[in-house]
Write a protein that holds these residues in place. Structure first.
Motif, short mmCIF file in Angstrom:
data_model
loop_
_atom_site.label_atom_id
_atom_site.label_comp_id
_atom_site.label_asym_id
_atom_site.label_seq_id
_atom_site.Cartn_x
_atom_site.Cartn_y
_atom_site.Cartn_z
N GLN A 160 0.84 -1.20 0.00
CA GLN A 160 0.00 0.00 0.00
C GLN A 160 0.87 1.25 0.00
OE1 GLN A 160 -3.49 -0.59 0.98
NE2 GLN A 160 -3.25 -2.64 1.74
N GLN A 161 0.38 2.30 -0.59
CA GLN A 161 1.00 3.61 -0.38
C GLN A 161 0.29 4.20 0.83
OE1 GLN A 161 2.05 6.15 -3.74
NE2 GLN A 161 1.07 4.62 -5.05
N ILE A 162 1.07 4.63 1.81
CA ILE A 162 0.50 5.04 3.10
C ILE A 162 0.62 6.55 3.27
CG2 ILE A 162 0.61 4.75 5.60
CD1 ILE A 162 1.91 2.01 5.10
N TYR A 163 -0.48 7.15 3.71
CA TYR A 163 -0.56 8.58 3.99
C TYR A 163 -1.24 8.76 5.33
CZ TYR A 163 0.62 8.88 -0.88
OH TYR A 163 1.28 8.75 -2.08
N MET A 164 -0.99 9.90 5.96
CA MET A 164 -1.65 10.15 7.23
C MET A 164 -1.73 11.64 7.51
SD MET A 164 1.31 8.65 9.76
CE MET A 164 0.17 8.33 11.04
N THR A 165 -2.67 12.00 8.37
CA THR A 165 -2.75 13.37 8.84
C THR A 165 -1.74 13.55 9.96
OG1 THR A 165 -4.57 12.76 10.31
CG2 THR A 165 -5.17 13.70 8.17
N MET A 166 -1.60 14.74 10.45
CA MET A 166 -0.58 15.07 11.46
C MET A 166 -0.65 14.14 12.67
SD MET A 166 0.32 18.69 13.36
CE MET A 166 -1.08 19.42 12.66
N ILE A 167 0.53 13.87 13.23
CA ILE A 167 0.63 13.02 14.42
C ILE A 167 0.42 13.86 15.66
CG2 ILE A 167 2.26 11.70 15.82
CD1 ILE A 167 3.20 10.37 13.38
N LYS A 168 -0.38 13.34 16.55
CA LYS A 168 -0.65 14.03 17.81
C LYS A 168 0.57 13.88 18.73
CE LYS A 168 -4.37 14.49 21.12
NZ LYS A 168 -5.60 13.93 21.61
N THR A 169 1.04 14.97 19.27
CA THR A 169 2.29 14.93 20.04
C THR A 169 2.10 15.06 21.55
OG1 THR A 169 2.58 17.31 19.70
CG2 THR A 169 3.67 15.83 18.13
N GLU A 171 0.06 8.21 20.34
CA GLU A 171 1.01 8.67 19.33
C GLU A 171 2.18 9.44 19.94
OE1 GLU A 171 -1.15 10.73 16.28
OE2 GLU A 171 -2.29 8.94 15.76
N ALA A 172 1.94 10.09 21.05
CA ALA A 172 3.00 10.88 21.70
C ALA A 172 4.12 9.99 22.23
CB ALA A 172 2.42 11.73 22.82
N VAL A 173 3.80 8.74 22.59
CA VAL A 173 4.82 7.82 23.11
C VAL A 173 5.31 6.84 22.06
CG1 VAL A 173 3.98 8.00 25.48
CG2 VAL A 173 3.11 6.18 24.00
N ASP A 174 4.69 6.84 20.90
CA ASP A 174 5.03 5.91 19.83
C ASP A 174 6.13 6.51 18.96
OD1 ASP A 174 5.10 4.01 17.87
OD2 ASP A 174 3.04 4.26 17.22
N LYS A 175 7.36 6.17 19.25
CA LYS A 175 8.50 6.76 18.54
C LYS A 175 9.33 5.74 17.76
CE LYS A 175 7.84 10.87 20.32
NZ LYS A 175 7.24 11.89 19.52
N ALA A 176 9.12 4.45 17.96
CA ALA A 176 9.97 3.44 17.33
C ALA A 176 9.96 3.52 15.81
CB ALA A 176 9.55 2.04 17.78
N TRP A 177 8.86 3.93 15.23
CA TRP A 177 8.73 4.00 13.77
C TRP A 177 9.70 5.00 13.16
CZ3 TRP A 177 7.36 8.54 11.32
CH2 TRP A 177 6.85 9.56 12.15
N GLU A 178 10.11 6.01 13.93
CA GLU A 178 10.95 7.08 13.39
C GLU A 178 12.33 6.61 12.95
OE1 GLU A 178 10.81 9.94 16.55
OE2 GLU A 178 8.87 10.71 15.91
N ALA A 179 12.78 5.46 13.44
CA ALA A 179 14.08 4.93 13.03
C ALA A 179 14.05 4.43 11.59
CB ALA A 179 14.51 3.80 13.97
#
Length: 175
Positions: A114-123, A128-136
């Motif tokens: 899939q091509q993935i898109y999303m609206t802004m992440i809640k910080t 979402e504020a604690v979900d940081k593993a994806w950033e690597a």
């Protein structure tokens, strides 16, 4: 008194021709590629898009999943019914709970198909504020009114990004 109030204020309060939210929803959807996976967040983003898809039949090819609703276990059953090709790799979106999943697992489970898109992440004050593993591994690139999820390991071609982005610019002044 109610009749007088209606008569006096009707012209100002009549919003039947107000298409602000519908136009916003169209701008969110119009430039996404065919069959894109679009993770929204919040009532304005999700409900404007849902209205357009369900009531006006606009861009029904886009798979829209609200990230707030993904935190409920019942949502997986609904998503599987309507989007069987989308993988939700756990019980619910809860990065820190047993059986839950985070964005890294979610993106990884769907990125190749899939091509993935999303609206802004809640910080603040959210999963979402604690979900940081994806950033690597993944990065969000501005894409119109949303973001495109890219894999950092696949390389980034700035010329392609600029060319593609120019097609998706929204002119807020255009009628």
């Amino acid at each position: 008194a109610p009749v007088i109030a209606i008569a006096v204020h009707y012209r100002h309060e009549n919003h039947r021709n107000n298409v602000t939210f519908a136009e916003f929803g169209k701008h969110l959807l119009e430039r996404l590629p065919q069959n894109a996976l679009f993770f929204t967040l919040g009532d304005i983003n999700t409900n404007t898009v849902r209205y357009l898809q369900n009531c006006e039949g606009y861009r029904t090819d886009i798979k829209v999943l609200d990230r707030s609703l993904m935190s409920y276990p019942w949502f997986k059953r609904i998503a599987n019914k309507y989007y069987p090709d989308v993988v939700l790799p756990g019980i619910a979106y809860h990065p820190t709970q047993r059986g839950g999943y985070d964005f890294k697992r979610l993106f990884g489970a769907n990125f190749k198909t899939q091509q993935i898109y999303m609206t802004m992440i809640k910080t603040k004050d959210s999963n979402e504020a604690v979900d940081k593993a994806w950033e690597a591994q993944y990065q969000l690139l501005p894409f119109g009114l949303s973001f495109k999820v890219i894999d950092k390991n696949e390389g980034f071609k700035i010329d392609d990004f600029v060319s593609e982005s120019e097609l998706y610019l929204v002119d807020p002044i255009a009628a």
